[in-house]
Design an enzyme around this catalytic site. Structure first.
Site, PDB file in Angstrom:
ATOM      1  N   ASP A   1       0.873  -1.186   0.000  1.00  0.00           N
ATOM      2  CA  ASP A   1       0.000   0.000   0.000  1.00  0.00           C
ATOM      3  C   ASP A   1       0.908   1.233   0.000  1.00  0.00           C
ATOM      4  OD1 ASP A   1      -2.404   1.614   0.391  1.00  0.00           O
ATOM      5  OD2 ASP A   1      -1.793   1.848   2.462  1.00  0.00           O
ATOM      6  N   SER A   2       0.268   2.386  -0.161  1.00  0.00           N
ATOM      7  CA  SER A   2       1.030   3.640  -0.091  1.00  0.00           C
ATOM      8  C   SER A   2       1.482   3.928   1.343  1.00  0.00           C
ATOM      9  CB  SER A   2       0.156   4.801  -0.556  1.00  0.00           C
ATOM     10  OG  SER A   2      -0.929   4.943   0.340  1.00  0.00           O
TER      11      SER A   2
ATOM     12  N   CYS B   1      -4.372  -1.440  -2.007  1.00  0.00           N
ATOM     13  CA  CYS B   1      -4.550   0.001  -2.161  1.00  0.00           C
ATOM     14  C   CYS B   1      -5.428   0.225  -3.389  1.00  0.00           C
ATOM     15  CB  CYS B   1      -3.180   0.641  -2.360  1.00  0.00           C
ATOM     16  SG  CYS B   1      -3.217   2.387  -2.791  1.00  0.00           S
TER      17      CYS B   1
ATOM     18  N   GLU C   1      -2.940   8.455   8.204  1.00  0.00           N
ATOM     19  CA  GLU C   1      -1.511   8.082   8.169  1.00  0.00           C
ATOM     20  C   GLU C   1      -0.782   8.692   9.378  1.00  0.00           C
ATOM     21  OE1 GLU C   1       1.338   5.919   6.208  1.00  0.00           O
ATOM     22  OE2 GLU C   1      -0.733   5.960   5.572  1.00  0.00           O
TER      23      GLU C   1
ATOM     24  N   CYS D   1     -10.899   3.347  -0.221  1.00  0.00           N
ATOM     25  CA  CYS D   1      -9.485   3.596   0.095  1.00  0.00           C
ATOM     26  C   CYS D   1      -9.210   2.721   1.309  1.00  0.00           C
ATOM     27  CB  CYS D   1      -9.261   5.067   0.428  1.00  0.00           C
ATOM     28  SG  CYS D   1      -7.628   5.388   1.175  1.00  0.00           S
TER      29      CYS D   1
ATOM     30  N   HIS E   1      -7.287   2.904   3.655  1.00  0.00           N
ATOM     31  CA  HIS E   1      -7.081   3.596   4.932  1.00  0.00           C
ATOM     32  C   HIS E   1      -8.400   3.767   5.706  1.00  0.00           C
ATOM     33  CE1 HIS E   1      -3.189   4.713   3.236  1.00  0.00           C
ATOM     34  NE2 HIS E   1      -2.838   5.255   4.395  1.00  0.00           N
TER      35      HIS E   1
END
Ligand code: DGL
Length: 261
Positions: A8-9, A71, A151, A182, A184
């Site tokens: 993932d990012s 992601c 994040e 997403c 996240h």
């Protein structure tokens, strides 16, 4: 015995990792979080693809038997590219799984998708829904502020709540099913659920089910004997990643290293 690469990012992919762990508690997993380059959702498609290719090479060098792009933004930008670059192993994204679950959940065929601006711009979910059921109408909302706040370690502050409330309130009231587009976002699912009262879909579970099917299809053994292990690699800061990930996974992360690709 299969070795699974997940990326993932940043920390969002752990929401998919958690579901993979449930189905494969004894597999070896390598997780790469490109937190130095997050958010991907603000980058160009070319840039995202380039970053994903580097991560793919890293995972393949580490001898993974399958790659999970945990992601949505990276899936939209690079699923086909990675499949072409690594034709010898299964490469799985999250969007097909999310669209499938949502299309099976909606009653009125009106689905909302909250995602990064890049995922929305690429129309990734819209394309998937068109293939599954052209009668589905999709309302998409790019939420540029959410990934960076998550994040950095989400806090239930008035400001953060207001950000979520504003995004959710901008979605049409007709929407009966909302996709967390997403990876996240499941980290703040409870907050989102305070403002959206319909069905909430997280693609993670279905992605893990897809992975199992792919491994079996490719005759990759599912490990029944050893204890599972997961090694984490991040391109940026370890401390915050570890804190957010341990909190969500509900356990200590033992092996975590910083490596920039
Ligand atoms: N977790 C990501 C996704 O599912 C990317 C968030 C970002 O880096 O912008 O889209």
């Amino acid at each position: 015995m299969a070795k699974i690469g997940v990326f993932d990012s940043g920390v969002g992919g752990i929401t998919v990792l958690k579901e993979i762990n449930k189905i494969f508690p004894k597999e070896r997993i390598i997780y790469y979080g490109d937190n130095k380059n997050a958010p991907y959702g603000e980058k160009t498609v070319e840039n995202i693809r380039e970053l994903c290719l580097k991560i793919g090479e890293f995972l393949v060098l580490n001898k993974v038997d399958a790659i999970v792009i945990a992601c949505n933004t990276a899936t939209a930008a690079s699923l086909e590219t990675l499949k072409n670059r690594f034709p010898h192993i299964p490469v799985i994204g999250v969007i097909e799984a999310g669209a499938k679950t949502a299309s099976e959940t909606t009653v009125n065929n009106c689905i909302g998708v909250i995602a990064t601006p890049a995922t929305v711009a690429m129309n990734a979910y819209q394309k998937s829904f068109n293939l599954l059921n052209p009668k589905i109408s999709v309302v998409q909302k790019g939420c540029s502020q959410l990934c960076p706040i998550i994040e950095a370690g989400w806090k239930n502050t008035i400001e953060n709540e207001a950000v979520v409330e504003t995004y959710i309130n901008s979605i049409s009231k007709k929407v009966d099913t909302l996709v967390l587009g997403c990876t996240h976002y499941p980290i703040i699912r409870e907050t989102i659920a305070r403002y959206f009262k319909g069905n909430i879909v997280d693609p993670a579970k279905e992605t893990a089910v897809f992975l199992k099917k792919e491994l079996l299809l490719n005759s990759l053994e599912i490990n029944e004997n050893d204890n599972g292990s997961c090694e984490f690699y991040v391109s940026g800061e370890i401390k915050k990643f570890k804190e957010v990930a341990e909190n969500f996974l509900g356990g200590k992360i033992e092996k975590i290293y910083q490596i920039e690709l």
